[in-house]
Write a protein that holds these residues in place. Structure first.
Motif, PDB file in Angstrom:
ATOM      1  N   GLU A  40       7.355   4.387  -1.921  1.00 32.72           N
ATOM      2  CA  GLU A  40       6.239   3.920  -1.085  1.00 32.72           C
ATOM      3  C   GLU A  40       5.144   4.979  -0.953  1.00 32.72           C
ATOM      4  N   TYR A  41       5.241   6.027  -1.770  1.00 34.98           N
ATOM      5  CA  TYR A  41       4.330   7.156  -1.611  1.00 34.98           C
ATOM      6  C   TYR A  41       3.353   7.273  -2.773  1.00 34.98           C
ATOM      7  N   ARG A  42       2.253   7.943  -2.515  1.00 39.95           N
ATOM      8  CA  ARG A  42       1.221   8.202  -3.509  1.00 39.95           C
ATOM      9  C   ARG A  42       1.260   9.688  -3.868  1.00 39.95           C
ATOM     10  N   ILE A  43       1.510   9.973  -5.150  1.00 37.61           N
ATOM     11  CA  ILE A  43       1.554  11.344  -5.636  1.00 37.61           C
ATOM     12  C   ILE A  43       0.224  11.633  -6.331  1.00 37.61           C
ATOM     13  N   PRO A  44      -0.534  12.630  -5.892  1.00 37.30           N
ATOM     14  CA  PRO A  44      -1.863  12.851  -6.469  1.00 37.30           C
ATOM     15  C   PRO A  44      -1.794  13.467  -7.865  1.00 37.30           C
ATOM     16  N   LEU A  65      29.385  22.467 -11.023  1.00 38.01           N
ATOM     17  CA  LEU A  65      28.005  22.095 -11.350  1.00 38.01           C
ATOM     18  C   LEU A  65      27.268  21.536 -10.141  1.00 38.01           C
ATOM     19  N   ARG A  66      27.987  20.943  -9.215  1.00 39.76           N
ATOM     20  CA  ARG A  66      27.346  20.454  -7.997  1.00 39.76           C
ATOM     21  C   ARG A  66      26.921  21.623  -7.106  1.00 39.76           C
ATOM     22  N   LEU A  67      27.811  22.571  -6.902  1.00 31.28           N
ATOM     23  CA  LEU A  67      27.526  23.672  -5.988  1.00 31.28           C
ATOM     24  C   LEU A  67      26.600  24.726  -6.580  1.00 31.28           C
ATOM     25  N   TYR A  68      26.746  24.977  -7.876  1.00 31.50           N
ATOM     26  CA  TYR A  68      25.936  25.999  -8.541  1.00 31.50           C
ATOM     27  C   TYR A  68      25.334  25.420  -9.823  1.00 31.50           C
ATOM     28  N   PRO A  69      24.384  24.489  -9.689  1.00 30.46           N
ATOM     29  CA  PRO A  69      23.775  23.905 -10.889  1.00 30.46           C
ATOM     30  C   PRO A  69      22.916  24.939 -11.612  1.00 30.46           C
ATOM     31  N   PRO A  70      23.236  25.306 -12.847  1.00 29.90           N
ATOM     32  CA  PRO A  70      22.393  26.293 -13.546  1.00 29.90           C
ATOM     33  C   PRO A  70      20.935  25.849 -13.632  1.00 29.90           C
ATOM     34  N   ALA A  71      20.706  24.565 -13.902  1.00 26.49           N
ATOM     35  CA  ALA A  71      19.354  24.015 -13.803  1.00 26.49           C
ATOM     36  C   ALA A  71      19.185  23.562 -12.360  1.00 26.49           C
ATOM     37  N   TRP A  72      18.683  24.466 -11.508  1.00 25.51           N
ATOM     38  CA  TRP A  72      18.712  24.255 -10.062  1.00 25.51           C
ATOM     39  C   TRP A  72      17.619  23.303  -9.578  1.00 25.51           C
ATOM     40  N   ALA A  73      16.632  23.031 -10.427  1.00 31.09           N
ATOM     41  CA  ALA A  73      15.577  22.069 -10.093  1.00 31.09           C
ATOM     42  C   ALA A  73      14.960  21.556 -11.383  1.00 31.09           C
ATOM     43  N   THR A  74      14.413  20.363 -11.321  1.00 35.19           N
ATOM     44  CA  THR A  74      13.665  19.776 -12.426  1.00 35.19           C
ATOM     45  C   THR A  74      12.195  19.776 -12.037  1.00 35.19           C
ATOM     46  N   PHE A  75      11.351  20.258 -12.945  1.00 30.96           N
ATOM     47  CA  PHE A  75       9.926  20.436 -12.651  1.00 30.96           C
ATOM     48  C   PHE A  75       9.087  19.479 -13.490  1.00 30.96           C
ATOM     49  N   ARG A  76       8.120  18.854 -12.850  1.00 29.34           N
ATOM     50  CA  ARG A  76       7.183  17.987 -13.543  1.00 29.34           C
ATOM     51  C   ARG A  76       5.786  18.161 -12.933  1.00 29.34           C
ATOM     52  N   ARG A  77       4.776  17.633 -13.646  1.00 24.07           N
ATOM     53  CA  ARG A  77       3.415  17.599 -13.119  1.00 24.07           C
ATOM     54  C   ARG A  77       2.903  16.168 -13.245  1.00 24.07           C
ATOM     55  N   ALA A  78       2.306  15.662 -12.170  1.00 26.47           N
ATOM     56  CA  ALA A  78       1.780  14.294 -12.186  1.00 26.47           C
ATOM     57  C   ALA A  78       0.542  14.252 -13.070  1.00 26.47           C
ATOM     58  N   SER A  79       0.587  13.447 -14.128  1.00 24.99           N
ATOM     59  CA  SER A  79      -0.535  13.360 -15.064  1.00 24.99           C
ATOM     60  C   SER A  79      -1.647  12.454 -14.558  1.00 24.99           C
ATOM     61  N   GLN A  80      -1.352  11.728 -13.488  1.00 22.43           N
ATOM     62  CA  GLN A  80      -2.315  10.798 -12.886  1.00 22.43           C
ATOM     63  C   GLN A  80      -1.859  10.552 -11.462  1.00 22.43           C
ATOM     64  N   THR A  81      -2.707   9.949 -10.666  1.00 19.62           N
ATOM     65  CA  THR A  81      -2.251   9.513  -9.349  1.00 19.62           C
ATOM     66  C   THR A  81      -1.263   8.372  -9.556  1.00 19.62           C
ATOM     67  N   VAL A  82      -0.086   8.493  -8.998  1.00 12.90           N
ATOM     68  CA  VAL A  82       0.986   7.557  -9.322  1.00 12.90           C
ATOM     69  C   VAL A  82       1.758   7.207  -8.052  1.00 12.90           C
ATOM     70  N   ARG A  83       2.251   5.981  -8.011  1.00 12.48           N
ATOM     71  CA  ARG A  83       3.085   5.560  -6.880  1.00 12.48           C
ATOM     72  C   ARG A  83       4.538   5.932  -7.166  1.00 12.48           C
ATOM     73  N   MET A 137       0.843  -1.199   0.000  1.00 14.10           N
ATOM     74  CA  MET A 137       0.000   0.000   0.000  1.00 14.10           C
ATOM     75  C   MET A 137       0.881   1.252   0.000  1.00 14.10           C
ATOM     76  N   SER A 138       0.518   2.192  -0.828  1.00 15.05           N
ATOM     77  CA  SER A 138       1.239   3.458  -0.824  1.00 15.05           C
ATOM     78  C   SER A 138       0.598   4.426   0.165  1.00 15.05           C
ATOM     79  N   ARG A 139       1.341   5.422   0.551  1.00 14.37           N
ATOM     80  CA  ARG A 139       0.835   6.410   1.499  1.00 14.37           C
ATOM     81  C   ARG A 139       1.218   7.797   1.006  1.00 14.37           C
ATOM     82  N   PRO A 140       0.522   8.826   1.451  1.00 12.35           N
ATOM     83  CA  PRO A 140       0.874  10.174   1.011  1.00 12.35           C
ATOM     84  C   PRO A 140       2.184  10.630   1.645  1.00 12.35           C
ATOM     85  N   LEU A 141       2.846  11.529   0.955  1.00 11.66           N
ATOM     86  CA  LEU A 141       4.022  12.168   1.551  1.00 11.66           C
ATOM     87  C   LEU A 141       3.593  12.997   2.757  1.00 11.66           C
ATOM     88  N   PRO A 142       4.484  13.171   3.721  1.00 14.08           N
ATOM     89  CA  PRO A 142       4.125  14.007   4.876  1.00 14.08           C
ATOM     90  C   PRO A 142       3.893  15.455   4.455  1.00 14.08           C
TER      91      PRO A 142
END
Length: 444
Positions: free
Chosen positions: A336-340, A315-333, A1-6
């Motif tokens: 062990e977590y459930r991403i809505p 690149l480790r200390l100053y990554p120009p791409a400082w984060a990767t962004f996505r959107r969950a297209s469906q509820t997905v595991r 069973m998956s659970r939500p992130l805190p």
């Protein structure tokens, strides 16, 4: 069973405001408190999920159908709506298949050699100016955008248009800077400044100029297999279905993506070397042994292992791409977590790269850590992202930046104030707010 992130104990709206207005402090706090990640409720929109476990980052980015790229917002779409960096699904697969030959080993070699010629010319110019002040970010932008346009797009845009392009990118950085708008409800309209509209029009116009010139040359029998030529030839294939302005979107995308992260990472690496003279001296000694009297070339890379480690550490200390962004297209595991469905998912290189769970002395600049461990075997290190949508130009950046650093550091002391990176603009890339001042003088 998956659970939500805190969820954090503080009110969701306060965390959303902190993410939008004090992004890195917020991410560092989440990274320290939550081993796997956190889900932050935001009124009026799906939750914001921050993933802090690199194993889960790799798992998410290996599922492009479940974790989709975030569509270009209204401002970004004024420049390019469907370029390779923005597209997803069938369109991305079609475009990646068409353009793959533009990124093979022969093109990497050609790119590195062109970088060598350009940086040699830059060194000649600097040598003739004695001791002088400059904006090193502007200098690196003008160097890298000309190389990217020449090798990827088949046209050197020249020094004047390269300088203008830097100004357009500064304007874009102001437009895309994180703020409360970043976490506002989806139904609020985007506000687009007149200055950005003018910059976007300039980038589109330059892209169209390049396309028309390549179109004429192709009609005259030119067979230079650059990216624009590949796109133009594919347009005649009945199995290829381009959305409106697709070729222009690709050219604009690679004018930006083909230079921006390399220019930024070179700027940050030169700053770190200025603040760590022992590493600068090792780069200089290595370059003196490795480089001959002419322009550096792709063949010199194997003799520059320490310089490559320096660049990887920057690149480790100053990554120009400082984060990767996505959107969950469906509820997905995920683990062990459930991403809505609909969740905005942030996978931050910035805070994972600087976490003491994954790196010894994470705040220290230690290039030799990459002698003790392999970047490819370190899940917590992903400056070029990971998965099917990882940066297609990774080898271009690694080769070109290594040669640039070796050539410039060999002959010049590049002194950058220690507070020069205190004010960084949080946009989709990590940008200096007001340039990076440097004093350039010939090395002793």
């Amino acid at each position: 069973m998956s659970r939500p992130l805190p969820e954090p104990p503080e009110a969701g709206v306060l965390n959303a405001v902190r993410f939008g207005t004090d992004t890195f402090r917020f991410l560092d706090g989440v990274q320290a408190r939550y081993r796997d990640g956190v889900a932050i409720p935001i009124p009026g929109r799906p939750p914001l999920v921050v993933v802090t476990n690199p194993e889960l980052v790799h798992e998410a980015l290996a599922q492009p159908a479940a974790f989709r790229r975030v569509p270009a917002q209204a401002a970004a779409a004024l420049i390019a709506e469907h370029g390779l960096v923005q597209s997803d699904g069938a369109l991305w697969r079609q475009q990646r298949g068409i353009m793959n030959p533009a990124f093979d080993s022969r093109r990497v070699q050609a790119y590195a050699n062109e970088v060598g010629r350009r940086v040699e010319a830059l060194a000649d110019d600097w040598r003739g100016r004695g001791t002088f002040e400059t904006n090193v970010h502007r200098a690196m932008t003008q160097l890298t955008v000309r190389v990217a346009s020449e090798i990827l797009l088949g046209e050197d845009i020249g020094p004047d248009r390269a300088a203008q392009f830097h100004e357009w990118m500064q304007t874009a950085g102001e437009e895309f800077e994180f703020g409360l708008d970043s976490v506002a409800p989806d139904w609020l309209p985007d506000r687009i400044s007149p200055e950005f509209r003018e910059a976007a029009e300039g980038i589109r116009g330059l892209s169209e100029d390049i396309i028309e010139r390549r179109r004429r040359l192709l009609a005259e029998g030119d067979d230079d297999m650059n990216l624009v030529t590949m796109l133009l030839r594919a347009a005649d294939d009945p199995d290829v279905d381009y959305p409106p302005n697709q070729i222009r979107d690709e050219v604009a995308t690679f004018l930006i993506a083909g230079h921006e992260t390399t220019a930024l990472s070179l700027t940050y690496t030169l700053a770190l070397l200025s603040w760590h003279p022992e590493s600068r001296d090792r780069v200089r000694a290595e370059a003196a042994d490795a480089l001959g009297s002419g322009s550096p070339t792709h063949d010199d890379l194997s003799a520059l292992p320490y310089t490559q480690r320096v660049y990887r550490e920057a690149l480790r200390l100053y990554p120009p791409a400082w984060a990767t962004f996505r959107r969950a297209s469906q509820t997905v595991r995920l683990g062990e977590y459930r991403i809505p469905e609909g969740a905005a998912v942030v996978m931050p290189q910035w805070s994972i790269h600087r976490s003491d769970r994954y790196f010894d002395a994470p705040e220290a600049f230690d290039p030799d850590r990459w002698e003790r461990r392999s970047p490819s075997d370190t899940p917590a290190y992903f400056p070029f992202s990971t998965g099917p949508h990882a940066c297609v130009g990774r080898n271009f950046a690694l080769s070109g930046a290594t040669l640039t650093l070796a050539r410039l550091v060999r002959d010049f002391d590049i002194s950058i104030p220690e507070n020069a990176l205190d004010d960084l603009r949080v946009t989709p890339t990590l940008r200096p707010a007001d340039g990076v001042p440097a004093t350039i003088r010939a090395a002793d």
